[in-house]
Design an enzyme around this catalytic site. Structure first.
Site, short mmCIF file in Angstrom:
data_model
loop_
_atom_site.label_atom_id
_atom_site.label_comp_id
_atom_site.label_asym_id
_atom_site.label_seq_id
_atom_site.Cartn_x
_atom_site.Cartn_y
_atom_site.Cartn_z
N ASP A 1 10.68 15.60 -45.08
CA ASP A 1 9.41 16.24 -44.74
C ASP A 1 9.19 16.41 -43.24
O ASP A 1 8.28 17.13 -42.84
CB ASP A 1 8.24 15.42 -45.31
CG ASP A 1 8.08 14.08 -44.61
OD1 ASP A 1 9.05 13.28 -44.64
OD2 ASP A 1 7.02 13.82 -44.01
N ASP B 1 15.20 11.76 -47.27
CA ASP B 1 14.21 10.92 -46.61
C ASP B 1 13.43 10.23 -47.72
O ASP B 1 13.31 10.76 -48.83
CB ASP B 1 13.30 11.80 -45.74
CG ASP B 1 12.14 11.02 -45.16
OD1 ASP B 1 12.39 9.97 -44.54
OD2 ASP B 1 10.99 11.44 -45.35
N ASP C 1 10.05 8.21 -47.28
CA ASP C 1 8.59 8.23 -47.19
C ASP C 1 8.04 9.65 -47.02
O ASP C 1 8.47 10.39 -46.15
CB ASP C 1 8.13 7.36 -46.02
CG ASP C 1 8.38 5.89 -46.31
OD1 ASP C 1 8.14 5.47 -47.46
OD2 ASP C 1 8.84 5.17 -45.40
#
Length: 233
Positions: A181, A9, A11
């Site tokens: 996240d 991922d 961001d």
């Protein structure tokens, strides 16, 4: 290490989007002539933006609508006579210029790209994410970038991961891992697609969802040791 395909991922995993987001928002508002009480306005924008991204991931709103609607709602809720389309354009332009790396991102990408292949998986805006990666200095370590905009489906939809792994030089489920996240997008997506996952959880949040990460880390410096331990199990 058993993994050779690392899907990251972008961001709030490799790039500190929250820091970049606030810098870009403040720059946008000042360009539109607003300079007072930006912190409170930004917090309202964040809540509206988050709700719209959840709606996008559920397939109930398009990304083109999202990009402008988040500003339209923020301005309307605060009685501000500002142009949401101009705000959207300025904000997106600024995002690629306000890139902040998460601690350890550069070293981690360098180490893993020497072992296998790194791909980026993101629901973000396609051309903006490419520009942000270029600005970050991580580009030399990244083999490909998969965006929901190009795919037509968003994380955690398995069709997004089918699209993503089709971009890799070589794909084997047991040799692939997602690092991200978000439990509801990255980890749940990995669960549904049948591959390993590493939950990047710097806030040490409790997992009260059905998503089950293979490993969990609080720092990017912990990723390689965690993957080696996972391979040894």
């Amino acid at each position: 290490m058993k993994h050779s395909l690392f899907l990251f991922d972008l961001d709030d995993t490799l790039l500190d989007f929250r820091a970049s987001e606030q810098l870009s928002f403040d720059r946008t508002m000042r360009a539109l002539g607003l300079s007072d009480e930006l912190e409170g306005l930004f917090q309202q924008y964040q809540a509206i933006n988050l709700a719209l991204w959840r709606a996008f991931e559920a397939g109930s709103v398009s990304k083109d609508v999202l990009k402008v609607e988040r500003f339209r709602r923020t301005f309307a809720d605060n009685g501000l006579d500002l142009d949401p389309e101009a705000a959207s354009r300025l904000y997106l332009e600024s995002l690629s210029e306000t890139v902040v790396l998460v601690d350890g991102a550069q070293r981690l990408c360098a180490e893993l790209s020497a072992i296998g292949e790194i791909g980026i998986i993101t629901n973000g805006v396609h051309h903006i994410q490419h520009r942000r990666i270029a600005s970050s200095g991580l580009g030399e370590h990244i083999a490909f970038v998969a965006t929901s905009e190009a795919c037509g489906h968003a994380k955690p939809d398995s069709r997004f991961f089918e699209y993503t792994t089709g971009m890799a030089r070589r794909f084997a489920r047991h040799e692939t891992i997602i690092v991200g996240d978000r439990l509801d997008a990255d980890i749940l997506g990995a669960n549904r697609f049948g591959i390993d996952s590493c939950w990047f959880n710097p806030g040490r949040l409790a997992n009260d969802t059905q998503a089950l990460p293979s490993v969990e880390v609080a720092s990017l410096h912990e990723v390689v040791p965690a993957l080696r331990a996972l391979a040894a199990d």
